[in-house]
Design an enzyme around this catalytic site. Structure first.
Site, short mmCIF file in Angstrom:
data_model
loop_
_atom_site.label_atom_id
_atom_site.label_comp_id
_atom_site.label_asym_id
_atom_site.label_seq_id
_atom_site.Cartn_x
_atom_site.Cartn_y
_atom_site.Cartn_z
N SER B 192 46.06 36.87 36.21
CA SER B 192 45.56 38.24 36.33
C SER B 192 44.28 38.42 35.52
O SER B 192 43.33 39.09 35.94
CB SER B 192 46.62 39.25 35.90
OG SER B 192 46.87 39.12 34.53
N ARG B 196 41.03 39.32 37.72
CA ARG B 196 40.50 40.66 37.52
C ARG B 196 39.00 40.60 37.22
O ARG B 196 38.19 41.27 37.84
CB ARG B 196 41.22 41.37 36.37
CG ARG B 196 40.69 42.77 36.12
CD ARG B 196 41.36 43.43 34.94
NE ARG B 196 42.81 43.48 35.10
CZ ARG B 196 43.65 42.74 34.42
NH1 ARG B 196 43.19 41.89 33.52
NH2 ARG B 196 44.93 42.83 34.62
N ASN B 200 36.07 41.74 40.01
CA ASN B 200 35.13 42.84 39.72
C ASN B 200 33.70 42.37 39.79
O ASN B 200 32.84 43.03 40.38
CB ASN B 200 35.42 43.41 38.33
CG ASN B 200 36.48 44.48 38.37
OD1 ASN B 200 36.20 45.61 38.74
ND2 ASN B 200 37.70 44.11 38.04
#
Lengths: 156, 279
Positions: B192, B196, B200
């Site tokens: 994660s 993440r 982004n």
């Protein structure tokens, strides 16, 4: 977009960066910051202490000034009373002196008066004798009637 | 991008999203990611070292002040969320925050600037944002993952760690389930973290590329042609649109890159804090 050996390389770079930061950057910066923190804290403490001692000194100075003021007042009072004493003493003394002089002068005058009176008495006696001589024409000898004349003189 | 006129939008995008690489299969090196990551790592270390070397207990000024601000900020975050004592975790957080921020910041450099310079120097492909490369983000998150495992074993002991893997949360009769749950739980952390950040930044980069597409077809070979294009109301409108959108997205992206660096750092602190705690 695939996972490959680049990952290993990046992990290695990452580990190297972390190692460098942990060994050098972080301790150096933190040490400086902590030192400064301590210095500021010390400075503040010193300032506080200084303020405290200043306050203490001020109270002490006030006390001393107050004490001095009281002392000065005492001295002035003492001086005043002493001056009064001196003045009154002098006055008394001069009074006594005056009295004494007066008395001695009076005594002297009395002596003088007595002397003058005695002299006058003698002279009056002589005048009386001379007068009587004139009147009696040799009838009375001053030598023979001395005691009579003396009695006369003491009666005048 | 040898001939801008014949290049399609798809070509342009794919070109921008391809790493400069050497090697085959697993042994592929993404030279651009490694290069920029290392350069930015040096930039971080060098600039902080400059401040650290001159750091004194006197009144700080300029750069030292800024460095101390960041150090203080990171230190506060660590002290707030991590209750063990560790010489590693605060410097680790500082490194993560600054390095990721710098790598993310490459996203704000105009998308074609560095690749165009590279192309002039004969470098065909160039991706300037290392955090849009999964290898970089996973490199960091696996590093963090190794630390999580290391500290779990160090603090709880091997027996304690094994007990935690096999006996929680359902007790000893369900140890295969416990084990599987634990594996998922632990693996979710690095994955994660990495995805993440990657997601982004990749999306952000993609949008910059899409914004750049506005005037792609109006590329000019000469200055005269640039003015000729500007005279055309259609191209002029597209140019204005590109500038406006680029501005808006850049401003927005400043928040994103900082936030992503911060999130990565915070989660690292939290995960390591969890590794330090007995359950």
């Amino acid at each position: 977009m695939s996972i490959n050996v680049t990952l290993i390389v990046q992990m290695f770079v990452f580990a190297l960066l972390v190692w460098f930061t942990m060994s050098y950057l972080w301790p150096m910066i933190r040490q400086a910051m902590e030192e400064r923190e301590k210095r500021i804290a010390d400075g503040l403490a010193a300032a506080e202490q200084g303020q405290g001692s200043l306050l203490k000194a001020e109270t002490r100075a006030d006390e001393i000034v107050e004490k001095a003021r009281v002392k000065a007042r005492d001295i002035v009072e003492q001086a005043g009373s002493q001056a009064n004493d001196i003045v009154s003493g002098a006055r008394e003394e001069s009074e006594q002196e005056r009295q004494r002089r007066l008395e001695s002068a009076q005594a002297e005058i009395k002596v003088e008066i007595n002397r003058a009176r005695d002299e006058l008495r003698g002279q009056v006696a002589m005048i009386a004798v001379a007068g009587a001589q004139k009147v009696l024409e040799r009838e009375i000898d001053s030598e023979t009637h001395r005691d009579l004349l003396d009695r006369l003189a003491s009666e005048i | 991008m040898e001939d801008a006129h014949t290049e399609t939008s798809a070509d342009y995008i794919v070109h921008h999203l391809t790493n400069l690489h050497v090697g085959e299969g697993f042994w592929t090196f993404h030279l651009d990611s490694i290069f920029y990551a290392v350069i930015l790592g040096f930039l971080f270390c060098g600039s902080f070292f400059m401040a650290a070397r001159r750091a004194s207990a006197g009144v700080p000024s300029g750069w030292q002040n800024f460095v101390e601000l960041i150090v203080e900020f990171v230190d506060t975050q660590v002290k707030d969320s991590f209750h063990g004592s560790s010489r590693l975790i605060a410097p680790l957080s500082l490194t993560i925050f600054c390095w990721i921020f710098l790598m993310n910041f490459m996203d704000l450099v105009p998308v074609d600037l560095l690749p165009a310079i590279g192309e002039a120097a004969g470098i065909e492909y160039m991706k300037v944002v290392p955090t849009t490369d999964l290898n970089t983000t996973f490199g960091m998150s696996f590093g963090v993952f190794i630390l999580i495992i290391f500290y779990s074993i160090k603090i709880k002991g091997t027996a304690g760690f094994l007990k935690e893997i096999f006996l929680k949360p359902f007790g000893k009769w369900f140890f295969p389930f416990n084990f599987m749950l634990k594996i998922v739980e632990e693996l979710a952390k690095p994955i994660s973290l990495a995805l993440r950040l990657f997601g982004n930044l990749y999306a952000g980069e993609l949008i910059f590329i899409l914004i750049a597409l506005f005037t792609l077809s109006a590329s000019a070979d000469s200055i005269g042609q640039v003015f000729a294009n500007l005279a055309d109301p259609g191209s002029f409108g597209l140019l204005i649109m590109q500038i406006l959108l680029g501005l808006v997205w850049t401003l927005f992206h400043i928040v994103i890159i900082t936030l992503q660096a911060f999130i990565f750092m915070m989660l690292t602190i939290v995960y390591l804090g969890m590794a330090h705690e007995e359950h």
